[in-house]
Motif scaffolding. Structure first.
Motif, short mmCIF file in Angstrom:
data_model
loop_
_atom_site.label_atom_id
_atom_site.label_comp_id
_atom_site.label_asym_id
_atom_site.label_seq_id
_atom_site.Cartn_x
_atom_site.Cartn_y
_atom_site.Cartn_z
N GLN A 125 71.08 71.86 15.94
CA GLN A 125 71.60 70.51 16.18
C GLN A 125 72.92 70.28 15.46
O GLN A 125 73.80 69.58 15.96
CB GLN A 125 70.55 69.48 15.78
CG GLN A 125 69.35 69.52 16.73
CD GLN A 125 68.23 68.58 16.34
OE1 GLN A 125 68.33 67.85 15.35
NE2 GLN A 125 67.15 68.61 17.11
N LEU A 128 66.03 62.44 12.94
CA LEU A 128 65.64 62.51 14.34
C LEU A 128 64.22 63.05 14.46
O LEU A 128 63.39 62.53 15.20
CB LEU A 128 66.62 63.42 15.07
CG LEU A 128 66.64 63.37 16.58
CD1 LEU A 128 66.83 61.95 17.07
CD2 LEU A 128 67.75 64.27 17.10
N SER A 148 60.84 61.12 15.79
CA SER A 148 60.03 61.49 16.95
C SER A 148 58.56 61.54 16.56
O SER A 148 57.69 61.16 17.34
CB SER A 148 60.53 62.81 17.55
OG SER A 148 59.87 63.90 16.95
N THR A 197 66.70 56.69 17.76
CA THR A 197 66.57 58.03 18.30
C THR A 197 67.69 58.37 19.27
O THR A 197 68.35 59.39 19.15
CB THR A 197 65.20 58.18 19.02
OG1 THR A 197 64.16 57.96 18.08
CG2 THR A 197 65.07 59.58 19.61
N SER A 198 67.93 57.48 20.22
CA SER A 198 68.93 57.86 21.21
C SER A 198 70.34 57.81 20.64
O SER A 198 71.20 58.59 21.06
CB SER A 198 68.80 57.06 22.51
OG SER A 198 68.53 55.72 22.24
N GLU A 216 70.77 61.07 18.85
CA GLU A 216 70.92 62.14 19.84
C GLU A 216 72.31 62.14 20.45
O GLU A 216 72.91 63.19 20.66
CB GLU A 216 69.87 61.97 20.96
CG GLU A 216 68.50 62.44 20.55
CD GLU A 216 67.44 62.17 21.61
OE1 GLU A 216 67.72 61.39 22.56
OE2 GLU A 216 66.33 62.71 21.48
N LEU A 245 73.21 65.83 21.76
CA LEU A 245 71.98 66.39 22.32
C LEU A 245 71.71 65.88 23.73
O LEU A 245 70.69 66.18 24.32
CB LEU A 245 70.81 66.06 21.41
CG LEU A 245 70.97 66.58 19.98
CD1 LEU A 245 69.78 66.18 19.13
CD2 LEU A 245 71.12 68.08 19.99
N THR A 246 72.64 65.11 24.23
CA THR A 246 72.45 64.63 25.60
C THR A 246 72.83 65.72 26.60
O THR A 246 72.39 65.72 27.72
CB THR A 246 73.30 63.37 25.85
OG1 THR A 246 74.63 63.62 25.41
CG2 THR A 246 72.75 62.21 25.05
N GLY A 298 66.47 70.93 24.24
CA GLY A 298 67.92 70.78 24.16
C GLY A 298 68.65 72.11 24.15
O GLY A 298 69.84 72.17 24.39
#
Lengths: 271, 271
Positions: A241, B60, B64, B113-114, B117, B122-123, B150
């Motif tokens: 990441q 992150l 989760s 979280t988003s 990301e 990480l998208t 990912g």
DNA sequence: ATCTGTGAAATCCTTCACAGCG
DNA sequence: CGCTGTGAAGGATTTCACAGAT
């Protein structure tokens, strides 16, 4: 409770966190006037920055490569380049462990090697236990490279009944319920956790119960441990990441540079 | 020759720059037009400290886990404890990516979280190649946990003729001579080196040739790479040696504390 | 009343640059 | 002259502590 959250990793990164030598004296903090020129009381081996410790281990490896190739002395510049740091940093790092260089010449490879080994505590063997004999655990147990014979693997553990008793890399696998007993008896210094994440905390607790003060954690969880226990983590997901972040950043930079260039060229500017 | 020594390990690098968000380029990457969470002044969105990036990945994961347990909101204190940091640091880290909390309440788990990301890139999927299909390579190739979908593994390489063509984790192994070609064709973003140390530099060179800009190196060598390439290393030996240092240090502390205690008690002092 | 967001202070680390030794 | 060892300067990161939002 008594659980304190700490992590070692990465650290890293850099991230390496120091064990917070938190001395919360009622009065003022310790006058950390670390007498510079003054010879310090041999009693107090002064702190080596955490970041420097990590690099000393790198220098050690580079030195051993150089020794193999017959090098007798090495300059800070050479060693630094091979280790991927700049020479000022290297000299500073070495200065924390003493003054073993010769001005105008450099360092003797073997002297430096043994001094670093001494500081890192590599003169004693640290017995290692590996918990979780899956793919990774196998790799670790067989790692001929548990390097430089400083870290003998002396115990293996798993839950899987089919594995118990089977020798892996010459050592039989024990059940994780026996961790406390066996670690205590064999005086295991370092526990390596290579289990699935769900099992990791329980395993860690048992290692601590068995007197293990140092843990290397490959499971993707944050372990909660008592204060006197040192945890370092190796976390694939997190490394990826972090790299991903850099990919994204570079991509965006490229885009914005291109935009800038386009704008400039449409203005007749030279970029 | 244009080799620059850098390592990605757990050392700290200067803060990484985030894209200058100048005017809107093409449809562009930064969709930070979130009306709800306050983005932050465009000229302040400059850099996220490297150390913070590493921790964001940790948050992150913790998030989760919390989401799975049904948590909807979380306070900085809770999240910090679970992640093994203190809450001030956590809040500071989050402040680098924007302001998504609610005072008096905390953060919404899914929002946070988003956003993380997004910042970590990480998208988009980053394709991974694994080189060196030994024990460790196997573990990596099968790591169902190349986590959270990912990072799909899309190429495997080795030298061993007996392995070429054999599928591992559903993907056939190719010869390392084909690294440049295949990486370029499949647009591999991240190369993972799990070879013996002697092969690592050559493998790395070929990855770079194939357009790979990010490398995760498990081989115990310091890789020399061009400037635009980002290397992170995972080094078992070094992790163990760092732990060894702490064992040694603690042992000494324990000794000197005991001596101090003895001295004090013989003086009638209270420790 | 509680908890976030953040300047400012404190700490830790890196780099500079040069005195001084061999 | 070349190279080490190191104060001092410069950055980066962490922690403090509190203003301000809900």
């Amino acid at each position: 409770m008594a659980r304190v959250q700490r992590d070692g990793g990465d650290d890293s990164a850099p991230t390496t966190e120091l064990p917070a030598v938190r001395d919360q004296g009622p009065p003022a903090v310790n006058g950390r006037a670390n007498g510079r020129g003054a010879p310090m009381p041999a009693d107090k081996v002064r702190a080596i920055p955490e970041a420097a410790v990590a690099r000393l281990a790198v220098y050690l490896r580079v030195l051993s490569g150089m020794a193999e190739q017959g090098a007798v002395t090495v300059s800070s510049e050479e060693l630094a380049t091979a280790a991927g740091v700049n020479s000022a940093k290297l000299r500073k790092d070495l200065s924390y462990i003493g003054t073993y260089g010769t001005r105008g010449v450099g360092y003797e490879v073997d002297v430096l090697t043994s001094e670093i080994e001494r500081v890192l505590g590599l003169t004693r063997q640290q017995k290692v236990a590996v918990v979780g004999i899956g793919n990774l655990g196998h790799a670790l147990a067989n790692y001929g490279g548990f390097p430089g014979r400083g870290f003998p693997v002396e115990a293996l553990f798993d839950v899987d009944p089919d594995l118990i008793g089977i020798p892996v890399g010459g050592l039989p696998v024990n059940h994780i319920d026996d961790i406390p007993d066996i670690c205590a008896k064999r005086k295991i210094a370092i526990g390596v956790i290579a289990t699935p994440p769900t099992a990791a905390q329980a395993v860690c607790d048992r290692l601590v119960e068995g007197g293990v003060h140092c843990v290397l954690n490959f499971a993707p969880v944050v372990l909660q441990v008592p204060e006197h226990v040192e945890v370092r983590k190796v976390d694939l997901a997190i490394e990826l990441q972090i790299l991903s972040f850099h990919v994204a950043r570079n991509a965006e930079q490229r885009v914005s540079r291109r935009t800038a260039a386009a704008r400039a060229s449409s203005n007749g500017e030279v970029v």
